[in-house]
Design an enzyme around this catalytic site. Structure first.
Site, PDB file in Angstrom:
ATOM      1  N   ASP A  37       0.843  -1.194   0.000  1.00  0.00           N
ATOM      2  CA  ASP A  37       0.000   0.000   0.000  1.00  0.00           C
ATOM      3  C   ASP A  37       0.882   1.250   0.000  1.00  0.00           C
ATOM      4  OD1 ASP A  37      -1.873   1.972   0.357  1.00  0.00           O
ATOM      5  OD2 ASP A  37      -2.973   0.915   1.932  1.00  0.00           O
ATOM      6  N   ASP A  38       0.848   2.008  -1.083  1.00  0.00           N
ATOM      7  CA  ASP A  38       1.615   3.261  -1.211  1.00  0.00           C
ATOM      8  C   ASP A  38       3.121   3.026  -1.367  1.00  0.00           C
ATOM      9  OD1 ASP A  38      -0.903   4.288  -0.726  1.00  0.00           O
ATOM     10  OD2 ASP A  38      -0.358   5.428   1.072  1.00  0.00           O
ATOM     11  N   CYS A  77      -6.131   4.379  -2.931  1.00  0.00           N
ATOM     12  CA  CYS A  77      -6.437   2.993  -2.551  1.00  0.00           C
ATOM     13  C   CYS A  77      -7.727   2.423  -3.118  1.00  0.00           C
ATOM     14  CB  CYS A  77      -6.510   2.889  -1.027  1.00  0.00           C
ATOM     15  SG  CYS A  77      -4.996   3.360  -0.191  1.00  0.00           S
ATOM     16  N   ARG A  81      -7.877  -0.640  -5.894  1.00  0.00           N
ATOM     17  CA  ARG A  81      -8.181  -2.022  -5.513  1.00  0.00           C
ATOM     18  C   ARG A  81      -9.362  -2.573  -6.305  1.00  0.00           C
ATOM     19  NH1 ARG A  81      -5.599  -2.604  -0.242  1.00  0.00           N
ATOM     20  NH2 ARG A  81      -4.009  -1.002  -0.469  1.00  0.00           N
ATOM     21  N   LYS A 134      -5.647  -5.406   4.000  1.00  0.00           N
ATOM     22  CA  LYS A 134      -6.488  -4.203   3.924  1.00  0.00           C
ATOM     23  C   LYS A 134      -7.426  -4.307   2.723  1.00  0.00           C
ATOM     24  CE  LYS A 134      -5.992   0.609   2.514  1.00  0.00           C
ATOM     25  NZ  LYS A 134      -5.134   1.796   2.517  1.00  0.00           N
ATOM     26  N   HIS A 136     -10.620  -2.168   1.916  1.00  0.00           N
ATOM     27  CA  HIS A 136     -10.891  -0.798   1.442  1.00  0.00           C
ATOM     28  C   HIS A 136     -11.838  -0.718   0.243  1.00  0.00           C
ATOM     29  CE1 HIS A 136      -9.057   3.485   1.937  1.00  0.00           C
ATOM     30  NE2 HIS A 136     -10.318   3.366   2.335  1.00  0.00           N
ATOM     31  N   SER A 159      -8.031   1.947   5.716  1.00  0.00           N
ATOM     32  CA  SER A 159      -6.665   2.419   5.986  1.00  0.00           C
ATOM     33  C   SER A 159      -6.368   2.484   7.482  1.00  0.00           C
ATOM     34  CB  SER A 159      -6.449   3.797   5.360  1.00  0.00           C
ATOM     35  OG  SER A 159      -6.525   3.699   3.965  1.00  0.00           O
ATOM     36  N   HIS A 226       1.553   2.225   3.962  1.00  0.00           N
ATOM     37  CA  HIS A 226       0.650   3.351   4.241  1.00  0.00           C
ATOM     38  C   HIS A 226       0.923   3.839   5.661  1.00  0.00           C
ATOM     39  CE1 HIS A 226      -3.139   5.483   4.925  1.00  0.00           C
ATOM     40  NE2 HIS A 226      -3.429   5.345   3.640  1.00  0.00           N
ATOM     41  N   ASP A 278      -0.522  -0.606  -4.722  1.00  0.00           N
ATOM     42  CA  ASP A 278      -1.825  -0.063  -5.147  1.00  0.00           C
ATOM     43  C   ASP A 278      -1.740   1.332  -5.744  1.00  0.00           C
ATOM     44  OD1 ASP A 278      -1.336   1.319  -2.743  1.00  0.00           O
ATOM     45  OD2 ASP A 278      -3.458   1.343  -2.188  1.00  0.00           O
ATOM     46  N   ASN A 279      -0.663   2.055  -5.428  1.00  0.00           N
ATOM     47  CA  ASN A 279      -0.451   3.404  -6.000  1.00  0.00           C
ATOM     48  C   ASN A 279       0.941   3.857  -5.590  1.00  0.00           C
ATOM     49  OD1 ASN A 279      -2.764   4.025  -3.539  1.00  0.00           O
ATOM     50  ND2 ASN A 279      -0.751   4.964  -3.306  1.00  0.00           N
ATOM     51  N   LYS A 299       1.583   9.486  -5.158  1.00  0.00           N
ATOM     52  CA  LYS A 299       0.191   9.150  -4.844  1.00  0.00           C
ATOM     53  C   LYS A 299      -0.764  10.328  -5.065  1.00  0.00           C
ATOM     54  CE  LYS A 299      -2.618   7.740  -0.866  1.00  0.00           C
ATOM     55  NZ  LYS A 299      -2.630   6.988   0.397  1.00  0.00           N
TER      56      LYS A 299
END
Ligand code: MG
Length: 460
Positions: A37-38, A77, A81, A134, A136, A159, A226, A278-279, A299
């Site tokens: 994540d991130d 996010c 996803r 996660k 989301h 998150s 994240h 995811d980003n 992001k």
């Protein structure tokens, strides 16, 4: 290459056989998707980070295929996803709205049940399915993984900063205690986040052990890196990069545990594992955010740093060791690839944006995709065709991005200029027109789905 192509075809076509090995091969492959994540394009050793040590991911790349031009479906996010799990641009499924937003704890919304996830499609083909991490995509019961094709779920459903104890924006009172869920039940409130990566890993290893007779689909969307960042005792304070490095190094350990388990149960050659993010990195978090390497911005933006991410595919015996590919690919392609490998029919009642990557797995020079769409919310902000990228809209400056006045639309050649520094539309007016036509043709046929996020106004 020819030999691996035959192996891949064997997976797809093999008939029953009394031979034990052939019988194993006649089964469709297990599929494991691990999503950070991130995590930025520049945050892994194998992608050039000088001080974050990622031996397991570097080894995974050395044994598999590293994608240099792999994109997410969005730069934050929730829509990202949904793109990965449904193979569709988030604008189609209503998982993006007119702002760039994600699901917050008070939201009643989530991924509509009419969407088909990888898990739903593979479950129909006899796969055991689990989501660990996660989610989301909505935390009311009808939106949870267990309502979207997953047999089981373990994790924090949104998150890790959406907590009364963590959130810095002065809206803590709006948030309930951060839940840790098993299936559709909250089993803990405000779990110790230092233990989360380890606990996800143990759950993932157990799922593989219990389903080793397969086939299985395991989706591990990690909570980190994240913010807020937490690493367990074994990792905290170890990395020269500081806490961000500790956290990424623990994720790297987690990947190592999953690959080791697959090897221990002799599943390496019957399992496709993909690791990605995811980003891009959350640059406004300064030292607690990651790095997009030489890519611009991060992001939340449609610059390359927001949506081009690390991606490694591993499948010993099918994907040749140590390959690097320049093929354009997206997380949405994982949907189409997974369904194809499982022998599932692609849905024919909706537009699917994913493309099957199987031919890239066996030939790193194959090209299956020519375009990339960069949406921000429901609007197309940028469009890539071949090496060319056109921006209709660009963001104002973020950290590390100098505020340059840009005449729009702007044109960049990403092979010559991966950092998007030199705008060249004046030199290539015909290219600009070609990209505008292609982008407008796409937008003209696109029917946005009604927003499903249902986010209260106070989050604006
Ligand atoms: Mg993210």
């Amino acid at each position: 290459m020819q030999f691996r192509l035959i192996l891949l075809l064997l997976f797809l076509l093999a008939e029953c056989s009394s031979n034990k090995e052939a019988a194993t091969r006649s089964r469709p492959p297990n599929i494991v998707i691990i999503l950070a994540d991130d995590l930025g394009y520049g945050d892994l050793g194998t992608y050039g980070h000088p001080t974050i040590r990622t031996p397991h991911l570097d080894g995974m790349a050395a044994e598999g295929m590293k994608f240099m031009q792999f994109y997410t479906g969005a730069s934050v996010c929730t829509p990202s996803r949904s793109a990965l799990l449904t193979g569709r641009l988030p604008v189609r499924s209503g998982m993006a709205d007119n702002a760039i937003r994600v699901i917050f704890p008070p939201s009643e919304g989530g991924l509509p049940s009419s969407e088909i996830t990888i898990a739903e499609a593979l479950k129909k083909e006899g796969y055991a399915t689990a989501a660990i991490g996660k989610w989301h995509l909505g935390h009311r019961e009808e939106h949870l993984p267990t309502s979207q094709g997953f047999d089981q779920y373990f994790g924090i459903p949104y998150s890790n900063d959406m907590s009364p104890s963590m959130t810095p924006q002065g809206r803590a009172r709006e948030y309930p205690p951060l839940p840790l869920m098993r299936d559709a039940e909250t089993i803990e409130e405000e779990p110790d986040q230092r233990q989360i990566t380890r606990r996800y890993t143990e759950e993932a290893v157990r799922f593989i052990e219990e389903n080793r007779d397969g086939p299985f689909f395991l989706y591990v969307p990690h909570t980190f890196p994240h913010i807020p960042l937490f690493a367990s005792e074994a990792f905290e304070g170890n990395s020269p990069r500081g806490l961000y490095g500790d956290v990424v190094e623990e994720l790297d350990w987690s990947v190592g545990q999953i690959l080791k388990t697959l090897r221990d149960y002799d599943l390496a050659e019957t399992t496709l594992v993909v690791f990605t993010s995811d980003n891009g990195p959350w640059l406004t978090e300064h030292l607690e955010g990651g790095s997009a390497g030489l890519l611009r911005n991060g992001k939340g933006t449609t610059w390359e740093g927001g949506m081009r991410v690390p991606a490694i595919a591993w499948w010993p015996g099918v994907i040749a060791a140590g390959e690097t590919t320049d093929a354009l690919a997206t997380t949405m392609d994982l949907f189409t690839t997974a369904l194809s490998l499982a022998g599932a029919e692609l849905p024919n009642d909706r537009v699917i944006d994913g493309i099957n990557l199987s031919s890239v797995f066996v030939d790193a020079t194959a090209n299956v995709r020519d375009v990339v769409h960069y949406y921000r919310g429901t609007r197309l902000w940028a469009f890539r065709k071949g090496p060319w990228k056109m921006h209709y809209v660009t963001q104002s400056a973020y950290v590390g991005d100098s505020p340059v006045e840009q005449t729009l639309p702007a044109l960049f050649h990403l092979d010559h200029d991966p950092s998007e520094r030199f705008e060249v539309s004046a030199e290539y007016p015909d290219v600009l027109v070609d990209l505008q036509r292609a982008a407008e043709a796409h937008v003209a046929t696109l029917k946005p789905g009604p927003s499903q996020l249902k986010i209260p106004a106070w989050t604006e």
